[in-house]
Design a protein around this motif. Structure first.
Motif, mmCIF file in Angstrom:
data_model
loop_
_atom_site.group_PDB
_atom_site.id
_atom_site.type_symbol
_atom_site.label_atom_id
_atom_site.label_comp_id
_atom_site.label_asym_id
_atom_site.label_seq_id
_atom_site.Cartn_x
_atom_site.Cartn_y
_atom_site.Cartn_z
ATOM 1 N N PHE A 12 29.228 60.896 25.776
ATOM 2 C CA PHE A 12 28.656 62.148 25.268
ATOM 3 C C PHE A 12 29.519 62.747 24.165
ATOM 4 O O PHE A 12 29.026 63.154 23.111
ATOM 5 C CB PHE A 12 28.498 63.146 26.420
ATOM 6 N N LEU A 13 30.823 62.790 24.386
ATOM 7 C CA LEU A 13 31.731 63.370 23.397
ATOM 8 C C LEU A 13 31.782 62.541 22.120
ATOM 9 O O LEU A 13 31.882 63.088 21.020
ATOM 10 C CB LEU A 13 33.133 63.516 23.984
ATOM 11 N N GLY A 14 31.712 61.232 22.270
ATOM 12 C CA GLY A 14 31.707 60.374 21.085
ATOM 13 C C GLY A 14 30.498 60.630 20.207
ATOM 14 O O GLY A 14 30.605 60.762 18.989
ATOM 15 N N ILE A 15 29.343 60.736 20.829
ATOM 16 C CA ILE A 15 28.111 60.990 20.072
ATOM 17 C C ILE A 15 28.153 62.369 19.429
ATOM 18 O O ILE A 15 27.869 62.520 18.244
ATOM 19 C CB ILE A 15 26.881 60.838 20.986
ATOM 20 N N SER A 16 28.523 63.388 20.196
ATOM 21 C CA SER A 16 28.540 64.734 19.627
ATOM 22 C C SER A 16 29.639 64.882 18.584
ATOM 23 O O SER A 16 29.476 65.580 17.593
ATOM 24 C CB SER A 16 28.688 65.788 20.721
ATOM 25 N N SER B 40 28.683 66.408 15.015
ATOM 26 C CA SER B 40 28.835 67.867 15.009
ATOM 27 C C SER B 40 29.446 68.394 13.722
ATOM 28 O O SER B 40 29.040 69.446 13.227
ATOM 29 C CB SER B 40 29.659 68.320 16.210
ATOM 30 N N SER B 41 30.412 67.678 13.155
ATOM 31 C CA SER B 41 31.060 68.200 11.947
ATOM 32 C C SER B 41 30.098 68.230 10.768
ATOM 33 O O SER B 41 30.304 68.983 9.820
ATOM 34 C CB SER B 41 32.294 67.374 11.600
ATOM 35 N N LEU C 187 34.097 62.712 0.207
ATOM 36 C CA LEU C 187 33.368 63.018 1.439
ATOM 37 C C LEU C 187 33.089 61.756 2.248
ATOM 38 O O LEU C 187 33.236 61.744 3.472
ATOM 39 C CB LEU C 187 32.055 63.733 1.128
ATOM 40 N N ILE C 188 32.707 60.695 1.556
ATOM 41 C CA ILE C 188 32.419 59.437 2.256
ATOM 42 C C ILE C 188 33.699 58.877 2.877
ATOM 43 O O ILE C 188 33.704 58.456 4.035
ATOM 44 C CB ILE C 188 31.760 58.417 1.300
ATOM 45 N N TRP C 189 34.797 58.896 2.106
ATOM 46 C CA TRP C 189 36.070 58.409 2.640
ATOM 47 C C TRP C 189 36.501 59.253 3.840
ATOM 48 O O TRP C 189 36.958 58.720 4.851
ATOM 49 C CB TRP C 189 37.142 58.405 1.570
ATOM 50 N N GLY C 190 36.366 60.571 3.748
ATOM 51 C CA GLY C 190 36.705 61.445 4.862
ATOM 52 C C GLY C 190 35.861 61.151 6.090
ATOM 53 O O GLY C 190 36.370 61.131 7.223
ATOM 54 N N ALA D 240 35.446 58.972 11.387
ATOM 55 C CA ALA D 240 34.703 58.160 12.349
ATOM 56 C C ALA D 240 35.602 57.083 12.957
ATOM 57 O O ALA D 240 35.528 56.819 14.169
ATOM 58 C CB ALA D 240 33.483 57.538 11.682
ATOM 59 N N ALA D 241 36.457 56.473 12.140
ATOM 60 C CA ALA D 241 37.373 55.444 12.647
ATOM 61 C C ALA D 241 38.362 56.050 13.643
ATOM 62 O O ALA D 241 38.618 55.475 14.709
ATOM 63 C CB ALA D 241 38.113 54.776 11.492
ATOM 64 N N PHE D 242 38.912 57.207 13.311
ATOM 65 C CA PHE D 242 39.861 57.870 14.203
ATOM 66 C C PHE D 242 39.167 58.281 15.502
ATOM 67 O O PHE D 242 39.686 58.046 16.597
ATOM 68 C CB PHE D 242 40.469 59.087 13.499
ATOM 69 N N SER D 243 38.000 58.882 15.370
ATOM 70 C CA SER D 243 37.248 59.304 16.549
ATOM 71 C C SER D 243 36.882 58.100 17.407
ATOM 72 O O SER D 243 36.994 58.145 18.639
ATOM 73 C CB SER D 243 35.985 60.055 16.121
ATOM 74 N N GLY D 244 36.465 57.015 16.766
ATOM 75 C CA GLY D 244 36.129 55.805 17.507
ATOM 76 C C GLY D 244 37.322 55.222 18.233
ATOM 77 O O GLY D 244 37.202 54.762 19.382
ATOM 78 N N ALA D 245 38.488 55.234 17.582
ATOM 79 C CA ALA D 245 39.698 54.711 18.223
ATOM 80 C C ALA D 245 40.060 55.541 19.447
ATOM 81 O O ALA D 245 40.384 55.002 20.509
ATOM 82 C CB ALA D 245 40.853 54.691 17.220
#
Length: 164
Positions: free
Chosen positions: A23-27, A31-32, A60-63, A68-73
């Motif tokens: 749930f947290l991964g999806i949101s 959310s940002s 923006l794309i790089w950010g 997403a990579a950090f959140s995924g890790a």
């Protein structure tokens, strides 16, 4: 018949350990991107103005990719600690929530992820805010209902840390 109950019991166990990180991964991924207007209105209402640094599409794309990579890790790491029950997902929610909910305010200042990473912890109340995000995440419905308030709080934290 007993296999059905065993399967249902297994599903309940799996969801209790893995449901919150999923749930947290999806949101966290979305959310940002959804709360920019609210963040802008909070800042303008409370402070009268808001910075508006134009960030290029590439930035923006790089950010977004690095976020997403950090959140995924972190998301995958929280699975490695499934045995902690809700503790690892709550820590994940605290960390990612603080970063994601403040993302719009930082982007308006020209600060993109991963540069935001070190700046988000400057305000004195950032750790308390992160703790609140983590605790609220333990009740998914409450977490969803609190999203606007957490975006507003993170916007205020950004303003405190990045005084114009």
């Amino acid at each position: 018949e007993s296999m059905k109950w065993l399967g249902r019991g297994g599903l309940v166990i799996v969801m209790s350990f893995f449901g919150l990180p999923i749930f947290l991964g999806i949101s966290g991924l979305f959310s940002s991107l959804l709360w920019d207007r609210l963040s802008l209105e909070v800042e303008r209402t409370l402070y009268g103005t808001s910075p508006n640094v134009k960030v290029g599409c590439g930035g923006l794309i790089w950010g977004l990719i690095t976020r997403a990579a950090f959140s995924g890790a972190l998301f995958l790491l929280s699975f490695c600690f499934f045995w902690t029950g809700p503790i690892a997902p709550a820590i994940y929610a605290a960390w990612i929530g603080t970063l994601d909910f403040s993302a719009s305010a930082y982007i308006r200042r020209g600060v993109l992820f991963p540069s935001e990473f070190s700046r988000v912890w400057k305000p004195k109340r950032a750790k308390g805010f992160a703790l609140a995000c983590g605790l609220v995440s333990l009740v998914p419905l409450l977490f969803v209902l609190m999203l606007p308030g957490m975006v507003a709080g993170a916007t205020i934290l950004c303003r405190e840390g990045e005084k114009p």
